[in-house]
Design an enzyme around this catalytic site. Structure first.
Site, PDB file in Angstrom:
ATOM      1  N   GLU A 102       0.888  -1.141   0.006  1.00  0.00           N
ATOM      2  CA  GLU A 102      -0.022   0.161   0.156  1.00  0.00           C
ATOM      3  C   GLU A 102       0.680   1.140  -0.053  1.00  0.00           C
ATOM      4  OE1 GLU A 102      -2.949   2.098   3.074  1.00  0.00           O
ATOM      5  OE2 GLU A 102      -2.976  -0.208   3.014  1.00  0.00           O
ATOM      6  N   ASP A 104       0.390   5.554   0.459  1.00  0.00           N
ATOM      7  CA  ASP A 104      -0.596   6.392   1.050  1.00  0.00           C
ATOM      8  C   ASP A 104      -0.038   7.869   0.811  1.00  0.00           C
ATOM      9  OD1 ASP A 104      -2.143   4.419   1.728  1.00  0.00           O
ATOM     10  OD2 ASP A 104      -1.759   4.587   3.882  1.00  0.00           O
ATOM     11  N   GLU A 106      -1.747  10.799   2.715  1.00  0.00           N
ATOM     12  CA  GLU A 106      -2.848  11.138   3.720  1.00  0.00           C
ATOM     13  C   GLU A 106      -2.808  12.759   4.001  1.00  0.00           C
ATOM     14  OE1 GLU A 106      -2.875   7.245   6.395  1.00  0.00           O
ATOM     15  OE2 GLU A 106      -1.198   8.269   6.595  1.00  0.00           O
TER      16      GLU A 106
END
Length: 284
Positions: A102, A104, A106
């Protein structure tokens, strides 16, 4: 010979794409993406070439790509909610679940007068805790900006408006135990309540009197290799796989970002890992 992620070669590719697509309409959301939650006609507002994700006391919203991918240059244009956004998390990511990889972006909201933080994270084999946090050199709520992830068999590069902010080289074949994302991933985006952790370690919560909170997403064409396709996603014939390293100018820009705008790096937090840092910290 090592190919560099050179702006002129990328410009050539982009110009070619423009020439080939003159007169063609922009890619609309429904071609490559589907709603995941908040698809009630209000919390996820699909305007074709732009989608607004809205969070209030009743719900947030999210969407994902229809397909999973094995490599590519993933690019989305985003404008964050403005004003008081403490506890509000706008997430652009490529996750699956279980023993997954994953990547990210954010965006962690804040109170009036304080900047939004951009936190990046990478999960390898289901394990995260690889956060790097930044205060950007612009207000990401004032206008739409470009956020990209270059992911191929050579490197993972996260870029903001063409500036590299995070690089993970693929040294898996040269350093025993070294990990690099290889599992297929899907593009996702969402807005949700992160009051328990997002702002000042959860001390400042979402103020629902300031709702609704709205983030905007654009650019829904996908330059990537479908994980279920017949062609191998590491093929040198795929243009994004030609970029094996940053250019000297990009390396200088990357160094500048780390020295001026990075506020937290997991590789510097030895106590958190009981003085046994993840292996990639020794190389990147």
């Amino acid at each position: 010979m090592t190919s560099s992620f050179h702006p002129w070669s990328l410009l050539l590719v982009l110009l070619l794409s423009i020439v080939l697509s003159l007169g063609a309409p922009a890619t609309v959301f429904d071609e490559n993406f589907v709603p995941v939650w908040g698809a009630d006609g209000y919390h996820l507002a699909n305007q074709g070439t732009q989608v607004s994700l809205i969070m209030d006391r009743n719900s947030g919203a999210g969407f994902r790509s229809k397909m999973m991918y094995g490599s590519g240059l993933f690019h989305m244009r985003i404008k964050l909610p403005a004003g008081y956004t403490a506890g509000v998390v706008t997430l652009t990511t490529e996750p699956e679940y279980g023993d997954h990889d994953e990547v990210d972006f954010e965006f962690l909201g804040n109170v009036d007068g304080k900047p939004v933080a951009l936190q990046t994270n990478i999960f390898l084999n289901g394990q995260g805790y690889r956060e790097q946090k930044f205060y950007l050199w612009f207000d990401p709520a004032a206008a739409v900006h470009d956020y990209k992830i270059l992911w191929n068999q050579h490197q993972l590069v996260m870029l903001v408006d063409e500036t590299p902010i995070r690089v993970l080289k693929n040294l898996a074949g040269r350093a025993p135990g070294y990990q690099f994302p290889t599992r297929p991933m899907r593009i996702r985006a969402s807005i949700w309540d992160g009051s328990s952790w997002a702002t000042d370690n959860g001390k400042i919560k979402v103020d629902w009197n300031r709702a609704p909170f709205t983030s905007a997403f654009q650019r829904f064409n996908v330059d990537a290799c479908p994980a279920t396709g017949s062609a191998p996603c590491g093929s040198p014939n795929l243009w994004w796989n030609k970029f094996q390293d940053l250019t000297p100018a990009q390396k200088a820009a990357y160094k500048n970002v780390k020295s001026k705008y990075m506020t937290y790096n997991y590789c510097d937090d030895k106590a958190r890992f009981n003085y046994h840092l993840p292996l990639e910290c020794s190389y990147n």
